[in-house]
Motif scaffolding. Structure first.
Motif, PDB file in Angstrom:
ATOM      1  N   ASP A  63       0.834  -1.205   0.000  1.00 52.08           N
ATOM      2  CA  ASP A  63       0.000   0.000   0.000  1.00 52.08           C
ATOM      3  C   ASP A  63       0.869   1.256   0.000  1.00 52.08           C
ATOM      4  N   ALA A  64       1.952   1.228   0.767  1.00 46.50           N
ATOM      5  CA  ALA A  64       2.871   2.364   0.765  1.00 46.50           C
ATOM      6  C   ALA A  64       3.555   2.514  -0.588  1.00 46.50           C
ATOM      7  N   ALA A  65       3.885   1.379  -1.211  1.00 41.41           N
ATOM      8  CA  ALA A  65       4.566   1.412  -2.513  1.00 41.41           C
ATOM      9  C   ALA A  65       3.716   2.089  -3.575  1.00 41.41           C
ATOM     10  N   LYS A  66       2.389   1.969  -3.465  1.00 44.02           N
ATOM     11  CA  LYS A  66       1.512   2.623  -4.432  1.00 44.02           C
ATOM     12  C   LYS A  66       1.712   4.133  -4.408  1.00 44.02           C
ATOM     13  N   GLY A  67       1.712   4.707  -3.215  1.00 41.61           N
ATOM     14  CA  GLY A  67       1.908   6.148  -3.098  1.00 41.61           C
ATOM     15  C   GLY A  67       3.301   6.576  -3.503  1.00 41.61           C
ATOM     16  N   ALA A  93      -6.508   8.680  -3.192  1.00 37.60           N
ATOM     17  CA  ALA A  93      -7.933   8.582  -3.508  1.00 37.60           C
ATOM     18  C   ALA A  93      -8.272   7.194  -4.054  1.00 37.60           C
ATOM     19  N   GLY A  94      -7.369   6.648  -4.856  1.00 33.46           N
ATOM     20  CA  GLY A  94      -7.592   5.307  -5.380  1.00 33.46           C
ATOM     21  C   GLY A  94      -7.693   4.280  -4.274  1.00 33.46           C
ATOM     22  N   HIS A  95      -6.822   4.412  -3.266  1.00 31.26           N
ATOM     23  CA  HIS A  95      -6.875   3.476  -2.137  1.00 31.26           C
ATOM     24  C   HIS A  95      -8.155   3.657  -1.326  1.00 31.26           C
ATOM     25  N   ASN A  96      -8.535   4.898  -1.101  1.00 26.63           N
ATOM     26  CA  ASN A  96      -9.708   5.168  -0.276  1.00 26.63           C
ATOM     27  C   ASN A  96     -11.019   4.823  -0.976  1.00 26.63           C
ATOM     28  N   TRP A  97     -11.058   5.069  -2.281  1.00 27.89           N
ATOM     29  CA  TRP A  97     -12.281   4.832  -3.052  1.00 27.89           C
ATOM     30  C   TRP A  97     -11.948   4.029  -4.311  1.00 27.89           C
ATOM     31  N   PRO A  98     -11.589   2.747  -4.143  1.00 26.98           N
ATOM     32  CA  PRO A  98     -11.143   1.933  -5.276  1.00 26.98           C
ATOM     33  C   PRO A  98     -12.298   1.513  -6.186  1.00 26.98           C
ATOM     34  N   VAL A  99     -12.136   1.787  -7.446  1.00 27.78           N
ATOM     35  CA  VAL A  99     -13.173   1.416  -8.407  1.00 27.78           C
ATOM     36  C   VAL A  99     -13.377  -0.089  -8.440  1.00 27.78           C
ATOM     37  N   GLY A 108      -6.218   5.285   3.799  1.00 29.94           N
ATOM     38  CA  GLY A 108      -5.148   5.956   3.061  1.00 29.94           C
ATOM     39  C   GLY A 108      -3.886   6.261   3.828  1.00 29.94           C
ATOM     40  N   ILE A 109      -3.757   5.768   5.052  1.00 26.24           N
ATOM     41  CA  ILE A 109      -2.586   6.123   5.866  1.00 26.24           C
ATOM     42  C   ILE A 109      -1.295   5.559   5.266  1.00 26.24           C
ATOM     43  N   ALA A 110      -1.272   4.272   4.941  1.00 30.07           N
ATOM     44  CA  ALA A 110      -0.057   3.667   4.400  1.00 30.07           C
ATOM     45  C   ALA A 110       0.292   4.248   3.030  1.00 30.07           C
ATOM     46  N   THR A 111      -0.712   4.475   2.198  1.00 28.06           N
ATOM     47  CA  THR A 111      -0.442   5.034   0.871  1.00 28.06           C
ATOM     48  C   THR A 111       0.071   6.463   0.990  1.00 28.06           C
ATOM     49  N   VAL A 174      -7.055  16.135   6.319  1.00 30.75           N
ATOM     50  CA  VAL A 174      -8.497  16.274   6.555  1.00 30.75           C
ATOM     51  C   VAL A 174      -9.231  14.998   6.144  1.00 30.75           C
ATOM     52  N   THR A 175      -8.824  14.435   5.000  1.00 30.82           N
ATOM     53  CA  THR A 175      -9.466  13.213   4.522  1.00 30.82           C
ATOM     54  C   THR A 175      -9.250  12.055   5.492  1.00 30.82           C
ATOM     55  N   ALA A 176      -8.008  11.906   5.961  1.00 27.62           N
ATOM     56  CA  ALA A 176      -7.695  10.805   6.874  1.00 27.62           C
ATOM     57  C   ALA A 176      -8.492  10.915   8.171  1.00 27.62           C
ATOM     58  N   ILE A 177      -8.541  12.109   8.738  1.00 26.10           N
ATOM     59  CA  ILE A 177      -9.268  12.289   9.992  1.00 26.10           C
ATOM     60  C   ILE A 177     -10.769  12.088   9.773  1.00 26.10           C
ATOM     61  N   TRP A 178     -11.275  12.591   8.663  1.00 30.19           N
ATOM     62  CA  TRP A 178     -12.691  12.419   8.344  1.00 30.19           C
ATOM     63  C   TRP A 178     -13.058  10.944   8.232  1.00 30.19           C
ATOM     64  N   ARG A 179     -12.184  10.170   7.627  1.00 27.04           N
ATOM     65  CA  ARG A 179     -12.469   8.749   7.450  1.00 27.04           C
ATOM     66  C   ARG A 179     -12.281   7.951   8.746  1.00 27.04           C
ATOM     67  N   HIS A 180     -11.745   8.609   9.760  1.00 30.42           N
ATOM     68  CA  HIS A 180     -11.619   7.968  11.074  1.00 30.42           C
ATOM     69  C   HIS A 180     -12.779   8.353  11.999  1.00 30.42           C
ATOM     70  N   ARG A 181     -13.864   8.887  11.459  1.00 25.29           N
ATOM     71  CA  ARG A 181     -14.978   9.316  12.304  1.00 25.29           C
ATOM     72  C   ARG A 181     -15.488   8.208  13.230  1.00 25.29           C
TER      73      ARG A 181
END
Length: 211
Positions: A63-67, A93-99, A108-111, A174-181
């Motif tokens: 996952d980190a390698a992708k980023g 975004a791809g990791h968080n919302w993969p088609v 998305g933390i590791a990416t 912001v995205t990471a924290i939002w997804r940790h709601r």
């Protein structure tokens, strides 16, 4: 690279980020759908809790390698700072919302860490240190991830990185924290799962279980 080709490159970065290594690990390590186990997340933390250390480490690295790859190639192509920042955001975004999984992905933390290793390795090292201190002292992975995320844009500004990178860092934070709601809600009521706590590997966490 021609400026007109940048959106095409961003699309490629999104598709790279969308490769669901956590989901694939579940299929390879027991033919299970990781989304139906533990927290239901496809990230390395849920893989660790439900499948074990070996697949978790592999998922973390991949996952980190992708980023990292998205940003490293963008830099080698000589893209503008804004285009590089866009590539970083596209991969996460791809990791968080993969088609490939109906847009249901991870946090998305590791990416994002992979992005930072390519873009700002010293910042990445500091944030990993912060994450480790918090996780070791509290055993809350989510708390460490959120604190590190919150510090990201600040460190990029203090380090005088290009404005485009700082803006991308703010968006990632912001995205990471939002997804940790859900994790925030559980931390507030004391029901968040800690590393080492026993779990039911065959059932996803409910509202009061850790993620």
């Amino acid at each position: 690279m021609d400026t007109a080709m940048v959106p095409l490159y961003w699309t490629a970065c999104y598709l790279l980020g969308a490769v669901p290594f956590g989901f694939l690990a579940g299929r390879l390590w027991g033919n299970v759908d990781i989304r139906t186990m533990g927290s239901g997340n496809i990230g390395a933390t849920n893989v660790l809790r439900t499948l074990g250390a070996v697949p978790a480490v592999l998922v973390l690295l991949l996952d980190a390698a992708k980023g990292w790859a998205a940003v490293w190639v963008a830099l080698r192509l000589g893209l503008s700072e804004a285009a590089v920042a866009g590539a970083a955001l596209a991969a996460v975004a791809g990791h968080n919302w993969p088609v490939f999984l109906g847009f249901r992905g991870g946090r998305g933390i590791a990416t994002a860490l992979g992005v930072l290793i390519a873009l700002a390795p010293m910042v990445a090292a500091v944030l990993v240190g912060v994450w480790l201190i918090i996780v070791v002292s509290t055993r809350y992975v989510s708390l460490g991830s959120m604190v590190a995320s919150a510090l990201l844009p600040l460190l990029l500004v203090v380090g005088r990185f290009p404005g485009a990178y700082a803006v991308a860092g703010l968006i990632l934070a912001v995205t990471a924290i939002w997804r940790h709601r859900p994790n925030i809600a559980r931390l507030l009521v004391g029901t968040e799962h800690r590393i080492g706590d026993p779990i039911d590997r065959g059932r996803p966490y409910g509202p009061s279980r850790g993620a």
